[in-house]
Structure formats: structure tokens, C-alpha cells
Design a protein around this motif. Structure first.
Motif, short mmCIF file in Angstrom:
data_model
loop_
_atom_site.label_atom_id
_atom_site.label_comp_id
_atom_site.label_asym_id
_atom_site.label_seq_id
_atom_site.Cartn_x
_atom_site.Cartn_y
_atom_site.Cartn_z
N VAL A 242 5.77 -26.61 66.38
CA VAL A 242 6.86 -25.91 65.55
C VAL A 242 6.47 -23.75 65.60
O VAL A 242 5.99 -23.93 65.10
CB VAL A 242 7.33 -26.27 64.44
CG1 VAL A 242 8.64 -25.87 63.61
CG2 VAL A 242 7.56 -27.63 64.38
N PHE A 243 7.80 -23.19 66.74
CA PHE A 243 7.42 -21.14 66.69
C PHE A 243 8.68 -21.27 65.50
O PHE A 243 9.21 -21.75 65.39
CB PHE A 243 8.24 -21.84 68.09
CG PHE A 243 7.68 -20.25 68.02
CD1 PHE A 243 6.23 -19.19 68.23
CD2 PHE A 243 8.76 -19.52 67.76
CE1 PHE A 243 6.22 -18.16 68.58
CE2 PHE A 243 8.67 -17.73 68.37
CZ PHE A 243 7.65 -17.71 68.50
N PRO B 172 5.39 -23.15 71.39
CA PRO B 172 5.34 -23.08 72.98
C PRO B 172 5.06 -24.36 74.09
O PRO B 172 5.10 -24.78 75.23
CB PRO B 172 4.15 -22.01 73.26
CG PRO B 172 2.85 -22.05 72.35
CD PRO B 172 4.40 -22.50 70.88
N ARG B 173 4.06 -25.47 73.31
CA ARG B 173 3.99 -26.31 73.70
C ARG B 173 4.60 -27.79 72.77
O ARG B 173 4.71 -27.58 72.07
CB ARG B 173 1.91 -27.06 73.34
CG ARG B 173 1.53 -25.96 74.44
CD ARG B 173 0.04 -26.15 74.94
NE ARG B 173 -0.10 -25.23 75.69
CZ ARG B 173 -1.11 -24.29 75.84
NH1 ARG B 173 -1.65 -23.88 74.67
NH2 ARG B 173 -0.74 -24.08 77.36
N TYR C 135 16.81 -16.79 57.33
CA TYR C 135 16.57 -15.54 58.86
C TYR C 135 15.32 -16.07 59.82
O TYR C 135 15.22 -15.77 60.70
CB TYR C 135 16.53 -14.02 58.51
CG TYR C 135 18.05 -13.33 57.69
CD1 TYR C 135 18.60 -13.03 58.30
CD2 TYR C 135 17.77 -13.82 56.60
CE1 TYR C 135 19.83 -12.66 57.30
CE2 TYR C 135 18.73 -13.92 55.43
CZ TYR C 135 19.59 -12.90 56.43
OH TYR C 135 21.44 -12.15 55.05
N ILE C 136 14.68 -17.15 59.60
CA ILE C 136 13.79 -18.05 60.50
C ILE C 136 14.30 -18.97 61.06
O ILE C 136 14.44 -19.70 60.08
CB ILE C 136 12.19 -17.75 59.81
CG1 ILE C 136 11.99 -16.79 58.81
CG2 ILE C 136 11.16 -18.37 60.53
CD1 ILE C 136 11.60 -15.53 59.63
N ARG C 137 13.67 -19.70 62.32
CA ARG C 137 14.31 -20.35 62.86
C ARG C 137 13.37 -20.83 63.22
O ARG C 137 12.55 -20.53 63.78
CB ARG C 137 15.11 -19.79 64.40
CG ARG C 137 16.71 -19.40 64.32
CD ARG C 137 17.27 -19.36 65.62
NE ARG C 137 16.66 -18.63 66.29
CZ ARG C 137 17.21 -18.42 67.28
NH1 ARG C 137 17.84 -18.31 67.97
NH2 ARG C 137 16.11 -17.62 68.39
N GLN C 138 13.23 -22.73 62.69
CA GLN C 138 12.14 -23.25 63.66
C GLN C 138 12.42 -24.23 65.04
O GLN C 138 13.82 -24.96 65.09
CB GLN C 138 12.11 -24.45 62.58
CG GLN C 138 11.52 -23.65 61.28
CD GLN C 138 11.14 -24.61 60.32
OE1 GLN C 138 10.94 -25.72 60.09
NE2 GLN C 138 11.10 -24.31 58.74
N ILE C 139 12.12 -23.72 65.96
CA ILE C 139 12.05 -24.38 67.20
C ILE C 139 11.34 -24.97 67.61
O ILE C 139 9.79 -24.97 67.63
CB ILE C 139 11.93 -23.28 68.32
CG1 ILE C 139 12.69 -21.86 67.62
CG2 ILE C 139 12.16 -23.66 69.44
CD1 ILE C 139 13.58 -20.60 69.15
N PRO C 140 10.53 -26.85 67.62
CA PRO C 140 9.98 -27.29 68.08
C PRO C 140 9.64 -27.66 69.14
O PRO C 140 10.76 -26.92 70.16
CB PRO C 140 11.27 -29.06 67.37
CG PRO C 140 12.52 -28.38 68.12
CD PRO C 140 12.56 -27.01 67.14
N VAL D 209 -5.28 -5.68 58.75
CA VAL D 209 -4.92 -6.52 59.65
C VAL D 209 -4.02 -6.68 59.46
O VAL D 209 -3.44 -7.96 58.73
CB VAL D 209 -6.01 -7.68 60.50
CG1 VAL D 209 -5.06 -8.69 61.77
CG2 VAL D 209 -7.08 -6.67 60.55
N VAL D 210 -2.53 -7.18 60.79
CA VAL D 210 -1.37 -8.00 60.77
C VAL D 210 -0.83 -8.24 61.80
O VAL D 210 -1.17 -7.88 62.91
CB VAL D 210 -0.07 -6.24 60.43
CG1 VAL D 210 1.34 -6.84 60.29
CG2 VAL D 210 -0.89 -5.27 59.15
N ASP D 211 -0.09 -9.49 61.34
CA ASP D 211 0.32 -10.54 62.16
C ASP D 211 1.92 -10.92 61.97
O ASP D 211 2.16 -10.69 60.91
CB ASP D 211 -0.73 -11.09 62.48
CG ASP D 211 0.03 -12.23 64.66
OD1 ASP D 211 0.80 -11.63 64.97
OD2 ASP D 211 -1.31 -12.96 65.16
N ASP D 212 1.98 -11.22 62.93
CA ASP D 212 3.64 -12.22 62.35
C ASP D 212 3.50 -13.86 61.49
O ASP D 212 4.30 -13.80 60.08
CB ASP D 212 4.39 -12.49 63.38
CG ASP D 212 3.88 -13.86 64.30
OD1 ASP D 212 2.86 -13.80 64.60
OD2 ASP D 212 4.99 -14.29 65.45
N VAL D 213 2.45 -14.55 61.79
CA VAL D 213 2.98 -15.90 61.20
C VAL D 213 1.02 -16.08 61.32
O VAL D 213 0.58 -15.90 61.74
CB VAL D 213 3.00 -16.66 62.45
CG1 VAL D 213 2.85 -18.09 61.39
CG2 VAL D 213 4.41 -16.29 62.37
#
Length: 170
Positions: A19-20, A14-15, A6-11, A116-120
Motif C-alpha cells: 500500500v503506497f 509499486p507491487r 491529505y494522504i491517499r492510500q493506493i493499494p 536524515v530526511v525521507d517521506d515515509v
């Protein structure tokens, strides 16, 4: 359930060269989202936080429902100029620039147990900065958590607290 599906890797976002790891498909899934949140909850429970600090903006998506499940408070760590009133701030370097996080003064009390919580977790700069900001308030950082860890970037080495993640990429 394999949550990686369910996780997409977008090359090049943002730069170029970055890889997002996009968790939007996971959030959109009525099957995968509760499983991911349940796994994160189980990992965080042992640290018994009083408050969760979510990092703007995708960290909010995890920290707010997680705080409800745990029965604790939720505080936002945001970019400059997004919070009203007096704020504490911390400047830090990113893998592709510089940034600053702020929290509103008075929302964290000295001695409070904060997770502390973040996504990645990538290189660890943002998560380490949020932990430093919490300490600046006088509260105690008991752990940090993300949904995804990019282990090949070794960001965990920048954290001086226990760390929890649900999905790992090595």
C-alpha cells in the motif's frame, strides 16, 4: 488540522500487496503543506543539524525546504549513477528487493551534525541505509525524520538514532 485527510492510500503500488501512502495531495494543498512543514520543522529544531540529507526522491521534497527554514545545508542521497564525481555508496535490502544509495564525496565533513530526511518510514531499510552512508562519510547522524511513519511495520526499530515524524499510522 488532520493531515491524514491529505494522504491517499493506493493499494498494490509499486507491487501487489504493497500500500503506497501518497503525499501528493498534501503537497498540492496550500493549506496543508505549510502546516506539515511547520510541524516537521518544530520536531527537527532540537537536534540542531548542520546539514540535512534527503533521500531520493520524495525525501528531497521535504529536506530542501526544511533546510532553508533551518538555515542549514542540503545533501542528496541518490540511486547509483545519478550523481557526478566520486561517490560513497551503501547497498541495502528493501521490503520488495535490493537497492543502493550514494552521496557525493566531500559534501559531508567529519563531525558535522546530520539529520536524515525521507517521506515515509516503512520497514526502515532505506532510512537505516542512509544513516549508515552518512556515518561512512565521517559525519554524525543526530536524528532521522519523515513526514509519515507506518508504525505497524516497526521500521523505527532499525534506527539507532532519535526519530521524528508528523503523521503516524499504527
Amino acid at each position: 488540522m488532520d493531515l491524514r485527510a491529505y494522504i491517499r492510500q493506493i493499494p498494490d503500488f509499486p507491487r501487489p500487496g504493497i500500500v503506497f501512502y501518497d503525499l501528493a495531495p498534501l503537497l498540492a494543498s496550500p493549506d496543508a503543506w505549510p502546516v506539515a512543514l511547520g510541524r516537521l520543522t518544530r520536531g527537527v529544531l532540537a537536534h540542531a543539524p548542520d546539514v540535512l540529507v534527503g533521500i531520493e526522491s520524495r525525501g528531497f521534497l521535504l529536506a530542501a525546504p526544511l533546510a532553508l527554514k533551518l538555515g542549514c545545508g542540503f545533501v542528496m542521497a541518490r540511486k547509483p549513477g545519478k550523481l557526478p564525481g566520486p561517490c560513497l555508496g551503501h547497498d541495502y535490502a528493501l521490503e520488495y528487493g535490493k537497492d543502493r544509495l550514494e552521496i557525493q564525496q566531500g559534501l559531508l565533513a567529519p563531525g558535522q551534525r546530520v539529520l536524515v530526511v525521507d517521506d515515509v518510514l516503512a520497514t526502515g531499510g532505506t532510512l537505516a541505509a542512509a544513516c549508515a552512508l552518512v556515518r561512512q562519510s565521517g559525519a554524525q547522524v543526530v536524528a532521522a525524520a519523515t513526514l509519515i511513519e507506518l508504525g505497524f511495520l516497526a521500521g523505527r526499530q532499525r534506527l539507532a538514532v532519535p526519530y521524528i515524524h508528523v503523521i503516524g499510522y499504527d
